[in-house]
Design an enzyme around this catalytic site. Sequence first.
Site, PDB file in Angstrom:
ATOM      1  N   HIS A  88      17.330   9.270   2.946  1.00 50.17           N
ATOM      2  CA  HIS A  88      16.430   8.143   2.345  1.00 50.17           C
ATOM      3  C   HIS A  88      16.554   7.110   3.208  1.00 50.17           C
ATOM      4  O   HIS A  88      17.699   6.493   3.568  1.00 50.17           O
ATOM      5  CB  HIS A  88      16.742   8.042   0.847  1.00 50.17           C
ATOM      6  CG  HIS A  88      15.458   7.482  -0.048  1.00 50.17           C
ATOM      7  ND1 HIS A  88      15.381   6.262   0.096  1.00 50.17           N
ATOM      8  CD2 HIS A  88      14.613   7.878  -0.745  1.00 50.17           C
ATOM      9  CE1 HIS A  88      14.383   5.804  -0.541  1.00 50.17           C
ATOM     10  NE2 HIS A  88      13.843   6.807  -1.172  1.00 50.17           N
ATOM     11  N   GLU A 155       8.209   9.610   3.986  1.00 48.77           N
ATOM     12  CA  GLU A 155       8.002   8.337   2.921  1.00 48.77           C
ATOM     13  C   GLU A 155       8.188   6.901   3.810  1.00 48.77           C
ATOM     14  O   GLU A 155       9.051   6.497   4.118  1.00 48.77           O
ATOM     15  CB  GLU A 155       9.286   8.238   2.043  1.00 48.77           C
ATOM     16  CG  GLU A 155       9.576   9.360   1.200  1.00 48.77           C
ATOM     17  CD  GLU A 155      10.637   9.201   0.058  1.00 48.77           C
ATOM     18  OE1 GLU A 155       9.911   9.174  -1.062  1.00 48.77           O
ATOM     19  OE2 GLU A 155      11.569   8.597   0.194  1.00 48.77           O
TER      20      GLU A 155
HETATM   21  P1  13P Z   1       8.374   4.908  -5.329  1.00 48.10           P
HETATM   22  O1  13P Z   1       7.609   6.066  -6.006  1.00 48.10           O
HETATM   23  O2  13P Z   1       9.021   4.195  -6.265  1.00 48.10           O
HETATM   24  O3  13P Z   1       7.615   4.324  -4.352  1.00 48.10           O
HETATM   25  O4  13P Z   1       9.640   5.307  -4.489  1.00 48.10           O
HETATM   26  C1  13P Z   1       9.506   6.476  -3.427  1.00 48.10           C
HETATM   27  C2  13P Z   1      11.019   6.839  -3.079  1.00 48.10           C
HETATM   28  O5  13P Z   1      11.597   6.231  -2.460  1.00 48.10           O
HETATM   29  C3  13P Z   1      11.214   8.388  -3.594  1.00 48.10           C
HETATM   30  O6  13P Z   1      12.363   8.797  -2.876  1.00 48.10           O
END
Ligand code: 13P
Length: 227
Positions: A88, A155
Amino acid sequence: MIVAGNFKTHHTRSSTLKYCNALDKRLEGIENIEVRIFPTLSSLPYDNFTHLKIGAQNAYCVSNGAYSGEVGEEQLFELGIKTLLIGHSERREIFKEDKEMIKKKFDFFSSRGFEIFLCIGENLEVKKSGGTKEYLMRQLEGISLCYPKLIVAYEPIWAIGSGVSASLEEIEEIHSFLQEIGVKTSVYGGSVKRENAKEIMSLKGVDGVLVGGASLELESFCAIIGC
Ligand code: 13P
């Protein structure tokens, strides 16, 4: 379709248990959606729910040993947990986890048969420079993309927690790129909420969503799942 909720450092053990029990009931009769919840490490329950699976947001690549502050495979095994989130951007940026560390975790936990959500994503600077695809490819270097239980979570850092997700075109383009380079399963994360989840999940090449903020409240997460 996969719908996963990453609680990050939210919820307590008791609120997590309450949430997961209620969610599990709501998932009764829901088909074709695989649901995962990633609670904080101190809130990890036994993975004994009927319809949802529990994953760990992080673990160190050992069975056990002298690694203060970490959990290893043995602790997850006791709880029946076989799903793990690695890479992450918060771990990469705040805790300085580098590519080598992420690869070590991938290699160890894939050798143990874990389902692994591997997060990748570029920051705004990379996006603006037009180097996103190359950057993502570098983040996947050395990762065995043919591992059948690998789920790549795209992401983009600039979309996480910002309230504004990547555009549908951007999401589709990146996911088809990921397919081209050999990724079998990929989900999108970054400001997914009830208003945009359905559209995002209908995009070609998108196998689901990884939700942060909008997973914290049960009704909001259920609206995304459709339960
Ligand atoms: P948000 O949905 O709060 O933007 O976060 C995404 C995330 O980092 C999931 O791992």
